[in-house]
Motif scaffolding. Sequence first.
Motif, PDB file in Angstrom:
ATOM      1  N   SER A  53       0.838  -1.191   0.000  1.00  0.00           N
ATOM      2  CA  SER A  53       0.000   0.000   0.000  1.00  0.00           C
ATOM      3  C   SER A  53       0.875   1.244   0.000  1.00  0.00           C
ATOM      4  N   ALA A  54       0.238   2.390  -0.209  1.00  0.00           N
ATOM      5  CA  ALA A  54       0.961   3.660  -0.192  1.00  0.00           C
ATOM      6  C   ALA A  54      -0.038   4.797   0.024  1.00  0.00           C
ATOM      7  N   ILE A  55       0.449   5.883   0.611  1.00  0.00           N
ATOM      8  CA  ILE A  55      -0.370   7.079   0.760  1.00  0.00           C
ATOM      9  C   ILE A  55      -0.175   7.946  -0.473  1.00  0.00           C
ATOM     10  N   VAL A  56      -1.270   8.337  -1.112  1.00  0.00           N
ATOM     11  CA  VAL A  56      -1.203   9.220  -2.275  1.00  0.00           C
ATOM     12  C   VAL A  56      -2.275  10.301  -2.146  1.00  0.00           C
ATOM     13  N   LYS A  57      -2.160  11.312  -2.975  1.00  0.00           N
ATOM     14  CA  LYS A  57      -3.169  12.367  -3.065  1.00  0.00           C
ATOM     15  C   LYS A  57      -3.710  12.374  -4.492  1.00  0.00           C
ATOM     16  N   PRO A  58      -4.988  12.675  -4.683  1.00  0.00           N
ATOM     17  CA  PRO A  58      -5.534  12.696  -6.044  1.00  0.00           C
ATOM     18  C   PRO A  58      -4.726  13.564  -7.008  1.00  0.00           C
TER      19      PRO A  58
END
Length: 374
Positions: free
Chosen positions: A275-280
Amino acid sequence: MARNPGLSSYAKDPKAAANSLVPLLEGAEGAVPQELQSETPLELGATTGLRMLKGNAAEKILQAVRDLVKNQSTFHTKDQWVSILDGTQEASYTWVAVNYLLGNLGKKYERTTATIDLGGGSVQMAYAISNKQFAKAPQDVDGKPYVHKKHLMSKDYNLYVHSYLNYGQLAGRAEIFKASRNGSNPCALEGYEGYYSYGGVAYKVKAPKEGSNWKRCRRLTRQALNVKAKCINEECTFNGVWNGGGGDGQDTIHASSFFYDIGAQVGLVDPKFPSAIVKPVQYLKSAKVACQTKAADIKTVFPNTQDRNLPYLCMDLIYEYTLLVEGFGLSRYKKIRVIRDVQYKNYLVGAAWPLGCAIDLVSSSLNKIRLSSS
Protein backbone atom coordinates in the motif's frame (compact mmCIF):
# COMPACT_ATOMS: atom_id res chain seq x y z
CA MET A 1 -10.05 -16.18 -3.98
CA ALA A 2 -10.12 -14.86 -7.54
CA ARG A 3 -9.05 -16.26 -10.87
CA ASN A 4 -7.68 -14.54 -13.97
CA PRO A 5 -8.94 -14.50 -16.61
CA GLY A 6 -12.41 -14.29 -15.13
CA LEU A 7 -15.42 -16.45 -15.98
CA SER A 8 -16.76 -13.80 -18.37
CA SER A 9 -13.77 -14.45 -20.64
CA TYR A 10 -15.35 -17.80 -21.55
CA ALA A 11 -18.71 -16.44 -22.73
CA LYS A 12 -18.86 -18.95 -25.61
CA ASP A 13 -17.49 -21.94 -23.72
CA PRO A 14 -19.25 -22.55 -20.35
CA LYS A 15 -17.41 -25.82 -19.74
CA ALA A 16 -14.02 -24.11 -20.13
CA ALA A 17 -15.22 -21.41 -17.74
CA ALA A 18 -16.03 -24.03 -15.11
CA ASN A 19 -12.76 -25.90 -15.67
CA SER A 20 -10.81 -22.69 -15.09
CA LEU A 21 -11.87 -22.98 -11.42
CA VAL A 22 -10.33 -26.43 -10.91
CA PRO A 23 -7.06 -25.00 -9.50
CA LEU A 24 -9.09 -23.03 -6.94
CA LEU A 25 -10.99 -26.15 -5.90
CA GLU A 26 -7.76 -28.08 -5.57
CA GLY A 27 -6.29 -25.29 -3.48
CA ALA A 28 -9.30 -25.30 -1.17
CA GLU A 29 -9.18 -29.07 -0.81
CA GLY A 30 -5.54 -28.80 0.18
CA ALA A 31 -6.35 -26.23 2.83
CA VAL A 32 -9.39 -27.88 4.44
CA PRO A 33 -8.94 -31.25 6.20
CA GLN A 34 -10.66 -34.00 4.22
CA GLU A 35 -12.85 -35.06 7.14
CA LEU A 36 -14.29 -31.53 7.35
CA GLN A 37 -14.88 -30.91 3.66
CA SER A 38 -18.42 -32.35 3.55
CA GLU A 39 -19.39 -29.91 6.32
CA THR A 40 -17.60 -26.92 4.79
CA PRO A 41 -19.88 -24.69 2.70
CA LEU A 42 -18.61 -23.62 -0.71
CA GLU A 43 -19.97 -20.47 -2.29
CA LEU A 44 -19.07 -18.81 -5.59
CA GLY A 45 -19.96 -15.21 -6.33
CA ALA A 46 -19.45 -13.83 -9.82
CA THR A 47 -19.12 -10.08 -10.26
CA THR A 48 -19.30 -7.32 -12.88
CA GLY A 49 -17.92 -9.24 -15.85
CA LEU A 50 -20.58 -11.93 -15.69
CA ARG A 51 -23.31 -9.38 -14.95
CA MET A 52 -22.56 -7.67 -18.25
CA LEU A 53 -22.73 -10.73 -20.53
CA LYS A 54 -25.56 -10.71 -23.02
CA GLY A 55 -28.38 -13.23 -23.36
CA ASN A 56 -28.20 -16.41 -21.29
CA ALA A 57 -24.39 -16.73 -21.45
CA ALA A 58 -24.00 -15.97 -17.74
CA GLU A 59 -26.57 -18.55 -16.64
CA LYS A 60 -24.94 -21.23 -18.82
CA ILE A 61 -21.60 -20.54 -17.17
CA LEU A 62 -23.12 -20.64 -13.69
CA GLN A 63 -24.79 -23.98 -14.43
CA ALA A 64 -21.51 -25.42 -15.72
CA VAL A 65 -19.85 -24.31 -12.48
CA ARG A 66 -22.63 -25.90 -10.39
CA ASP A 67 -22.15 -29.17 -12.27
CA LEU A 68 -18.39 -29.03 -11.75
CA VAL A 69 -18.72 -28.42 -8.01
CA LYS A 70 -21.24 -31.25 -7.60
CA ASN A 71 -19.21 -33.77 -9.60
CA GLN A 72 -15.65 -32.88 -8.61
CA SER A 73 -15.85 -31.44 -5.12
CA THR A 74 -16.56 -32.89 -1.69
CA PHE A 75 -17.56 -29.53 -0.21
CA HIS A 76 -21.09 -28.79 0.91
CA THR A 77 -22.83 -26.64 -1.71
CA LYS A 78 -26.22 -25.69 -3.09
CA ASP A 79 -27.20 -24.40 -6.52
CA GLN A 80 -28.22 -21.02 -5.13
CA TRP A 81 -24.75 -20.59 -3.63
CA VAL A 82 -23.31 -20.31 -7.15
CA SER A 83 -24.67 -16.97 -8.28
CA ILE A 84 -23.91 -13.46 -9.45
CA LEU A 85 -23.35 -10.88 -6.75
CA ASP A 86 -24.93 -7.52 -7.30
CA GLY A 87 -22.66 -4.49 -7.06
CA THR A 88 -24.02 -3.53 -3.65
CA GLN A 89 -23.02 -6.89 -2.16
CA GLU A 90 -19.56 -6.68 -3.71
CA ALA A 91 -19.04 -3.17 -2.31
CA SER A 92 -20.25 -4.02 1.19
CA TYR A 93 -18.09 -7.16 1.32
CA THR A 94 -15.02 -5.14 0.33
CA TRP A 95 -15.74 -2.69 3.17
CA VAL A 96 -16.17 -5.57 5.64
CA ALA A 97 -12.93 -7.24 4.49
CA VAL A 98 -10.76 -4.13 4.69
CA ASN A 99 -12.13 -3.01 8.04
CA TYR A 100 -11.77 -6.52 9.48
CA LEU A 101 -8.13 -6.73 8.40
CA LEU A 102 -7.44 -3.29 9.87
CA GLY A 103 -9.02 -4.28 13.20
CA ASN A 104 -11.82 -1.72 12.90
CA LEU A 105 -14.86 -3.98 13.19
CA GLY A 106 -16.46 -3.83 16.62
CA LYS A 107 -15.39 -0.20 17.04
CA LYS A 108 -17.53 2.93 16.65
CA TYR A 109 -18.42 3.77 13.07
CA GLU A 110 -16.20 6.86 13.28
CA ARG A 111 -13.19 4.55 13.62
CA THR A 112 -13.89 2.65 10.39
CA THR A 113 -12.50 3.46 6.95
CA ALA A 114 -14.35 4.13 3.74
CA THR A 115 -13.51 1.93 0.75
CA ILE A 116 -13.44 2.73 -2.96
CA ASP A 117 -12.87 -0.24 -5.23
CA LEU A 118 -12.16 0.63 -8.87
CA GLY A 119 -12.67 -2.53 -10.86
CA GLY A 120 -12.79 -2.97 -14.61
CA GLY A 121 -16.56 -2.73 -15.10
CA SER A 122 -17.70 -0.83 -12.03
CA VAL A 123 -16.54 1.33 -9.15
CA GLN A 124 -17.94 0.95 -5.64
CA MET A 125 -18.04 3.32 -2.68
CA ALA A 126 -18.88 2.18 0.86
CA TYR A 127 -18.63 3.84 4.26
CA ALA A 128 -20.42 3.87 7.60
CA ILE A 129 -22.76 6.75 8.43
CA SER A 130 -24.50 8.01 11.58
CA ASN A 131 -27.97 7.08 12.77
CA LYS A 132 -29.08 10.63 11.95
CA GLN A 133 -27.95 10.27 8.34
CA PHE A 134 -29.54 6.83 8.13
CA ALA A 135 -32.91 8.24 9.28
CA LYS A 136 -33.09 10.57 6.28
CA ALA A 137 -31.43 8.32 3.70
CA PRO A 138 -33.32 8.21 0.36
CA GLN A 139 -33.69 5.28 -2.00
CA ASP A 140 -32.05 5.10 -5.41
CA VAL A 141 -33.91 5.51 -8.71
CA ASP A 142 -34.81 1.81 -8.68
CA GLY A 143 -36.33 2.06 -5.21
CA LYS A 144 -33.46 0.21 -3.53
CA PRO A 145 -31.88 1.47 -0.31
CA TYR A 146 -28.57 3.25 -0.33
CA VAL A 147 -27.91 2.25 3.29
CA HIS A 148 -27.83 -1.28 4.71
CA LYS A 149 -27.78 -2.42 8.32
CA LYS A 150 -24.81 -4.59 9.25
CA HIS A 151 -24.22 -6.40 12.56
CA LEU A 152 -20.53 -7.22 12.77
CA MET A 153 -18.38 -8.12 15.77
CA SER A 154 -21.24 -7.24 18.16
CA LYS A 155 -21.62 -3.78 16.63
CA ASP A 156 -24.35 -2.31 14.42
CA TYR A 157 -23.35 -0.25 11.39
CA ASN A 158 -25.31 1.83 8.90
CA LEU A 159 -23.40 1.13 5.71
CA TYR A 160 -23.84 3.48 2.76
CA VAL A 161 -23.10 1.53 -0.41
CA HIS A 162 -23.33 2.29 -4.09
CA SER A 163 -21.98 0.48 -7.13
CA TYR A 164 -21.60 2.48 -10.34
CA LEU A 165 -21.97 -0.01 -13.17
CA ASN A 166 -20.15 0.98 -16.38
CA TYR A 167 -17.85 3.35 -14.49
CA GLY A 168 -14.95 1.01 -13.73
CA GLN A 169 -11.56 1.70 -15.30
CA LEU A 170 -12.09 -0.37 -18.45
CA ALA A 171 -15.76 0.53 -18.84
CA GLY A 172 -14.86 4.18 -18.23
CA ARG A 173 -12.64 4.13 -21.30
CA ALA A 174 -15.62 3.01 -23.36
CA GLU A 175 -17.76 5.82 -21.91
CA ILE A 176 -15.09 8.36 -22.87
CA PHE A 177 -14.88 6.97 -26.40
CA LYS A 178 -18.66 7.20 -26.67
CA ALA A 179 -18.49 10.83 -25.54
CA SER A 180 -15.96 11.63 -28.29
CA ARG A 181 -18.38 10.16 -30.86
CA ASN A 182 -15.73 8.28 -32.83
CA GLY A 183 -13.78 11.43 -33.67
CA SER A 184 -10.18 11.99 -32.70
CA ASN A 185 -9.86 11.62 -28.95
CA PRO A 186 -7.82 14.13 -26.89
CA CYS A 187 -7.11 11.40 -24.33
CA ALA A 188 -5.27 9.20 -26.84
CA LEU A 189 -1.48 9.49 -26.97
CA GLU A 190 0.09 11.21 -29.96
CA GLY A 191 0.72 8.84 -32.82
CA TYR A 192 -1.72 6.17 -31.70
CA GLU A 193 -4.50 4.80 -33.88
CA GLY A 194 -6.34 1.56 -33.24
CA TYR A 195 -9.40 -0.01 -31.67
CA TYR A 196 -10.48 -0.51 -28.09
CA SER A 197 -12.86 -3.41 -27.43
CA TYR A 198 -15.13 -3.57 -24.43
CA GLY A 199 -18.46 -5.28 -23.84
CA GLY A 200 -18.53 -6.69 -27.35
CA VAL A 201 -18.13 -3.25 -28.97
CA ALA A 202 -15.02 -2.00 -30.78
CA TYR A 203 -14.32 1.73 -30.49
CA LYS A 204 -12.07 3.44 -33.02
CA VAL A 205 -9.32 5.32 -31.19
CA LYS A 206 -7.36 8.01 -32.96
CA ALA A 207 -5.21 10.68 -31.38
CA PRO A 208 -5.43 14.27 -32.68
CA LYS A 209 -2.53 15.32 -34.91
CA GLU A 210 -1.28 17.62 -32.17
CA GLY A 211 -1.42 14.78 -29.61
CA SER A 212 -3.35 14.34 -26.41
CA ASN A 213 -4.46 17.29 -24.32
CA TRP A 214 -5.08 16.79 -20.61
CA LYS A 215 -7.50 19.73 -20.28
CA ARG A 216 -9.67 18.57 -23.18
CA CYS A 217 -9.40 14.97 -21.94
CA ARG A 218 -10.63 16.08 -18.53
CA ARG A 219 -13.63 17.87 -20.04
CA LEU A 220 -14.50 14.71 -21.95
CA THR A 221 -14.09 12.63 -18.78
CA ARG A 222 -16.40 14.93 -16.81
CA GLN A 223 -18.94 14.48 -19.59
CA ALA A 224 -18.58 10.70 -19.49
CA LEU A 225 -19.02 10.70 -15.68
CA ASN A 226 -22.07 12.95 -16.03
CA VAL A 227 -20.91 15.14 -13.16
CA LYS A 228 -23.55 17.76 -13.96
CA ALA A 229 -26.46 15.32 -13.71
CA LYS A 230 -29.52 16.58 -11.87
CA CYS A 231 -29.37 15.77 -8.16
CA ILE A 232 -32.81 15.00 -6.75
CA ASN A 233 -31.38 14.62 -3.24
CA GLU A 234 -29.46 17.10 -1.11
CA GLU A 235 -25.98 16.07 -2.20
CA CYS A 236 -24.74 13.85 -5.01
CA THR A 237 -21.56 12.26 -6.28
CA PHE A 238 -21.89 11.89 -10.07
CA ASN A 239 -24.61 10.69 -12.42
CA GLY A 240 -27.24 11.93 -9.94
CA VAL A 241 -26.33 9.45 -7.16
CA TRP A 242 -26.83 10.41 -3.50
CA ASN A 243 -23.45 10.67 -1.76
CA GLY A 244 -24.44 9.35 1.67
CA GLY A 245 -24.06 12.68 3.41
CA GLY A 246 -20.36 12.33 4.25
CA GLY A 247 -19.23 12.34 7.87
CA ASP A 248 -16.67 10.68 10.11
CA GLY A 249 -16.92 7.29 8.41
CA GLN A 250 -15.39 8.86 5.30
CA ASP A 251 -12.49 10.64 7.01
CA THR A 252 -10.15 7.75 6.21
CA ILE A 253 -10.26 6.19 2.74
CA HIS A 254 -8.70 3.02 1.39
CA ALA A 255 -8.84 2.73 -2.41
CA SER A 256 -8.07 -0.51 -4.21
CA SER A 257 -7.73 -2.32 -7.54
CA PHE A 258 -6.94 0.02 -10.46
CA PHE A 259 -6.07 2.91 -8.14
CA TYR A 260 -3.17 0.79 -6.91
CA ASP A 261 -2.36 -0.81 -10.29
CA ILE A 262 -2.16 2.42 -12.31
CA GLY A 263 -0.40 4.17 -9.44
CA ALA A 264 2.26 1.44 -9.47
CA GLN A 265 2.72 1.75 -13.23
CA VAL A 266 3.52 5.48 -13.05
CA GLY A 267 5.62 5.41 -9.89
CA LEU A 268 3.12 6.74 -7.34
CA VAL A 269 3.22 3.35 -5.64
CA ASP A 270 6.20 1.09 -5.07
CA PRO A 271 4.92 -2.37 -6.08
CA LYS A 272 7.28 -3.91 -3.52
CA PHE A 273 4.90 -2.63 -0.86
CA PRO A 274 1.22 -3.58 -0.36
CA SER A 275 0.00 0.00 0.00
CA ALA A 276 0.96 3.66 -0.19
CA ILE A 277 -0.37 7.08 0.76
CA VAL A 278 -1.20 9.22 -2.27
CA LYS A 279 -3.17 12.37 -3.07
CA PRO A 280 -5.53 12.70 -6.04
CA VAL A 281 -3.46 15.59 -7.39
CA GLN A 282 -0.56 13.16 -7.91
CA TYR A 283 -2.63 11.28 -10.50
CA LEU A 284 -3.20 14.60 -12.28
CA LYS A 285 0.51 15.48 -12.23
CA SER A 286 1.38 12.08 -13.72
CA ALA A 287 -1.39 12.56 -16.28
CA LYS A 288 0.10 15.84 -17.46
CA VAL A 289 3.38 14.05 -18.13
CA ALA A 290 1.71 11.10 -19.86
CA CYS A 291 -0.55 13.31 -21.98
CA GLN A 292 2.36 15.23 -23.48
CA THR A 293 4.27 12.03 -24.34
CA LYS A 294 4.03 10.28 -27.69
CA ALA A 295 2.68 6.73 -27.74
CA ALA A 296 6.02 5.47 -29.03
CA ASP A 297 7.88 7.05 -26.09
CA ILE A 298 5.55 6.33 -23.17
CA LYS A 299 7.38 3.15 -22.17
CA THR A 300 10.58 5.16 -21.80
CA VAL A 301 8.92 7.65 -19.47
CA PHE A 302 6.87 5.08 -17.52
CA PRO A 303 8.73 1.77 -17.95
CA ASN A 304 6.44 -0.14 -15.58
CA THR A 305 3.32 0.50 -17.66
CA GLN A 306 1.71 -2.70 -18.90
CA ASP A 307 1.69 -2.91 -22.69
CA ARG A 308 -2.10 -3.27 -22.89
CA ASN A 309 -2.49 0.03 -21.01
CA LEU A 310 0.08 2.06 -22.94
CA PRO A 311 -2.24 3.90 -25.36
CA TYR A 312 -4.66 4.78 -22.55
CA LEU A 313 -2.33 5.96 -19.79
CA CYS A 314 -3.22 9.65 -20.17
CA MET A 315 -6.90 8.74 -20.14
CA ASP A 316 -6.67 6.36 -17.17
CA LEU A 317 -4.87 8.88 -14.97
CA ILE A 318 -7.26 11.71 -15.85
CA TYR A 319 -10.17 9.37 -15.20
CA GLU A 320 -8.94 8.39 -11.74
CA TYR A 321 -8.26 12.00 -10.75
CA THR A 322 -11.63 13.22 -12.02
CA LEU A 323 -13.45 10.30 -10.40
CA LEU A 324 -11.94 11.06 -6.99
CA VAL A 325 -12.21 14.85 -7.06
CA GLU A 326 -15.29 15.69 -9.13
CA GLY A 327 -17.00 12.32 -8.90
CA PHE A 328 -16.65 11.60 -5.18
CA GLY A 329 -16.01 15.19 -4.13
CA LEU A 330 -12.64 14.64 -2.44
CA SER A 331 -10.08 17.38 -2.01
CA ARG A 332 -7.32 17.10 -4.57
CA TYR A 333 -4.90 17.14 -1.64
CA LYS A 334 -6.68 14.59 0.55
CA LYS A 335 -4.45 11.73 1.64
CA ILE A 336 -5.86 8.34 0.72
CA ARG A 337 -4.26 4.94 1.08
CA VAL A 338 -4.21 2.88 -2.09
CA ILE A 339 -3.96 -0.82 -1.35
CA ARG A 340 -3.30 -4.14 -2.98
CA ASP A 341 -2.99 -6.12 0.26
CA VAL A 342 -3.50 -5.42 3.95
CA GLN A 343 -1.01 -6.46 6.62
CA TYR A 344 -2.84 -8.77 9.01
CA LYS A 345 -0.66 -10.12 11.80
CA ASN A 346 2.21 -11.85 9.95
CA TYR A 347 0.38 -12.13 6.63
CA LEU A 348 -0.44 -9.99 3.63
CA VAL A 349 -4.10 -10.50 2.72
CA GLY A 350 -5.70 -9.32 -0.52
CA ALA A 351 -8.03 -6.35 -0.09
CA ALA A 352 -10.95 -8.01 -1.87
CA TRP A 353 -14.59 -8.90 -1.29
CA PRO A 354 -14.41 -12.74 -0.82
CA LEU A 355 -13.07 -12.43 2.74
CA GLY A 356 -15.80 -9.92 3.54
CA CYS A 357 -18.41 -12.30 2.18
CA ALA A 358 -17.18 -15.05 4.52
CA ILE A 359 -17.12 -12.72 7.53
CA ASP A 360 -20.58 -11.41 6.75
CA LEU A 361 -21.97 -14.95 6.39
CA VAL A 362 -20.41 -16.07 9.68
CA SER A 363 -21.66 -12.95 11.47
CA SER A 364 -25.17 -13.48 10.09
CA SER A 365 -25.15 -17.13 11.15
CA LEU A 366 -23.97 -16.29 14.66
CA ASN A 367 -26.63 -13.63 14.96
CA LYS A 368 -29.32 -16.11 13.88
CA ILE A 369 -28.06 -18.59 16.47
CA ARG A 370 -28.26 -15.93 19.17
CA LEU A 371 -31.79 -15.01 18.14
CA SER A 372 -33.00 -18.61 18.02
CA SER A 373 -31.53 -19.37 21.44
CA SER A 374 -32.93 -16.29 23.14
